[in-house]
Write a protein that holds these residues in place. Structure first.
Motif, PDB file in Angstrom:
ATOM      1  N   ARG A  56     -22.736 -33.143  42.301  1.00 47.09           N
ATOM      2  CA  ARG A  56     -22.903 -32.165  41.235  1.00 47.09           C
ATOM      3  C   ARG A  56     -22.113 -32.541  39.976  1.00 47.09           C
ATOM      4  NH1 ARG A  56     -23.432 -26.466  40.498  1.00 47.09           N
ATOM      5  NH2 ARG A  56     -21.927 -25.883  38.916  1.00 47.09           N
ATOM      6  N   ASN A  57     -20.851 -32.916  40.205  1.00 49.08           N
ATOM      7  CA  ASN A  57     -19.985 -33.220  39.082  1.00 49.08           C
ATOM      8  C   ASN A  57     -20.482 -34.418  38.270  1.00 49.08           C
ATOM      9  OD1 ASN A  57     -17.560 -32.100  38.037  1.00 49.08           O
ATOM     10  ND2 ASN A  57     -16.615 -34.094  38.414  1.00 49.08           N
ATOM     11  N   LEU A  58     -20.923 -35.439  39.002  1.00 49.84           N
ATOM     12  CA  LEU A  58     -21.429 -36.641  38.339  1.00 49.84           C
ATOM     13  C   LEU A  58     -22.698 -36.323  37.540  1.00 49.84           C
ATOM     14  CD1 LEU A  58     -21.131 -39.713  37.933  1.00 49.84           C
ATOM     15  CD2 LEU A  58     -22.515 -40.041  39.975  1.00 49.84           C
TER      16      LEU A  58
ATOM     17  N   LYS B  37     -21.612 -34.407  34.431  1.00 43.53           N
ATOM     18  CA  LYS B  37     -20.911 -35.316  33.523  1.00 43.53           C
ATOM     19  C   LYS B  37     -21.909 -36.235  32.796  1.00 43.53           C
ATOM     20  CE  LYS B  37     -16.797 -36.392  32.191  1.00 43.53           C
ATOM     21  NZ  LYS B  37     -15.844 -37.197  32.951  1.00 43.53           N
ATOM     22  N   MET B  38     -22.870 -36.773  33.549  1.00 37.55           N
ATOM     23  CA  MET B  38     -23.811 -37.725  32.957  1.00 37.55           C
ATOM     24  C   MET B  38     -24.850 -37.014  32.086  1.00 37.55           C
ATOM     25  SD  MET B  38     -22.638 -40.624  33.511  1.00 37.55           S
ATOM     26  CE  MET B  38     -21.006 -40.693  34.251  1.00 37.55           C
TER      27      MET B  38
ATOM     28  N   LYS C 145     -24.045 -37.087  28.613  1.00 42.53           N
ATOM     29  CA  LYS C 145     -24.183 -38.350  27.890  1.00 42.53           C
ATOM     30  C   LYS C 145     -25.645 -38.734  27.705  1.00 42.53           C
ATOM     31  CE  LYS C 145     -19.875 -40.046  30.071  1.00 42.53           C
ATOM     32  NZ  LYS C 145     -18.800 -40.121  29.085  1.00 42.53           N
ATOM     33  N   VAL C 146     -26.534 -37.935  28.298  1.00 40.57           N
ATOM     34  CA  VAL C 146     -27.953 -38.283  28.301  1.00 40.57           C
ATOM     35  C   VAL C 146     -28.647 -37.805  27.024  1.00 40.57           C
ATOM     36  CG1 VAL C 146     -30.084 -37.418  29.360  1.00 40.57           C
ATOM     37  CG2 VAL C 146     -28.357 -38.543  30.774  1.00 40.57           C
TER      38      VAL C 146
END
Lengths: 127, 266
Positions: A39-41, A44-45, A48-49
């Motif tokens: 979930r965290n990843l 986080k990503m 940046k997307v």
């Protein structure tokens, strides 16, 4: 290469205006393998997307692989249900381009992807 | 102690603070335990004809990264995006990612999975790096892109990388040895070993997250690290020796690069 990486890559060929987002040529070899959701990843990503590029490539790939690739909301929802996060995880991390070509939207320059590794090297006369 | 200032002239009498930094970095290197090298069992001797084999510079890089992990540099950074320029075998980014992953597990935080993206100009290095990642911690997403420095990721990924690793071709060589895509590219640095490093510095500044992004880069003294520090300084970054060790006839230093406080509001 994962669709997350596709979202990060751009073409800087001479004569390119924006070089983004890259197309994926039809008939490319994809693999879709489930992996545990982090979930965290994902959150986080997602920060940046480039969201519209992600939706547009997902819709393109769904034309060929509708059963494997989930549909994404046209804009990023304010609150994310677990199921939505799982869908983002699937699109960003589980869908991989194994062999095929990325295509610069401005110049049509093709960048080969072989065994999951995109070759983005430019020739001297392209810089 | 007067702070070292990068704009001062670079003769020996005025760069005393830089030598102090170097001495501190040497002491630090002596006091830290050796980092455990990621497994390279999947590689054969023949692979090292085409891909740079981990050597003293690699070990120093790993030891420095271990120091950073144990001193808590990454403790508040959950699911960081780690990037490595010129990854070679990929051991450095695999090491950092695996250590951060394990640290999270130790604290029962299963949710801090890092993500790695590496580049190299040598396609063989990227295949090897992917195998290194798969052989050590297949859970961590690890992506490989063949390109010059980080050219295919910019400007799209500007200010996005949380931890950036660069072990450049730093060896001084004739300029015409620079620019191959084979194994020479892993060490041939041209005049003062700076041909690739000087080109990389603005890209590193562009891709590094602000204000908390941190970069690590190997230098030798022939590169004139003080001059490199001024180049970073002009872009709002501070470069300081982290760990330093003699290897054969050269002094290797792992430099740590962070945003200066003045610019950290950005």
């Amino acid at each position: 290469m994962r669709l997350l990486t596709h979202n990060f890559l751009q073409s800087n060929v001479k004569g390119t205006e924006k070089g983004y987002p890259l197309g994926i040529e039809r008939g490319a070899e994809l693999s879709v393998e489930s992996s545990p959701v982090n979930r965290n990843l994902v959150l986080k990503m997602l920060n940046k997307v480039d969201y519209s590029a992600l939706v547009s490539i997902t819709n393109n790939l769904r034309e060929e692989r509708q059963e494997d690739i989930p549909e994404l909301p046209p804009s990023l929802p304010e609150t994310l249900e677990e199921e939505t996060i799982a869908n983002y995880h699937k699109v960003l991390f589980d869908v991989q381009l194994v062999n095929g070509f990325l295509v610069c939207p401005d110049t049509g320059r093709k960048f080969p992807v072989k065994d999951g590794i995109p070759n983005m090297i430019l020739h001297e006369d392209e810089i | 102690m007067t702070d070292w200032h990068p704009l001062r002239p670079l003769d020996d009498t005025t760069s005393t603070a830089w030598s102090t930094y170097n001495e501190e970095a040497e002491k630090r290197a002596k006091n830290i335990p050796c980092a455990a090298m990621p497994s390279l069992d999947h590689l054969k001797m023949k692979d090292f004809e085409e891909v740079y084999e981990p050597s003293d510079d690699t070990y120093l890089l790993l030891d420095g990264l271990q120091h950073e992990i144990t001193t808590g540099t990454f403790s508040n950074s959950s699911s960081p995006l780690i990037a490595e320029i010129g990854c070679g075998t990929g051991v450095a980014s695999v090491f950092l990612a695996s250590q951060l992953f394990q640290q999270n597990q130790k604290h029962n935080k299963t949710d801090g999975m890092p993500m790695v993206i590496v580049t190299d100009i040598n396609p063989k290095a990227l295949q090897v790096a992917k195998a290194t990642a798969a052989g050590n911690n297949a859970m961590i997403p690890f992506e490989a892109v063949q390109c010059d420095l980080v050219s295919a990721l910019l400007p799209r990924l500007a200010q996005s990388v949380d931890a950036l690793i660069f072990n450049p071709p730093y060896v001084p060589t004739p300029d015409d040895e620079v620019g191959s895509t084979g194994i020479e590219a892993s060490w041939a640095g041209g005049e003062k070993g700076r041909r690739v490093v000087d080109r990389a510095i603005p890209k590193m500044a562009q891709i590094l997250a602000r204000p908390r992004g941190v970069a690590y880069m190997i230098t030798v003294d022939d590169n004139e690290p003080e001059v490199l520090a001024t180049l970073f300084r002009e872009l709002g970054l501070q470069m300081k020796p982290l760990v330093r060790r003699r290897a054969h006839n050269e002094f290797l230093t792992l430099q740590k690069i962070t945003w200066t406080k003045i610019d950290s509001s950005g």
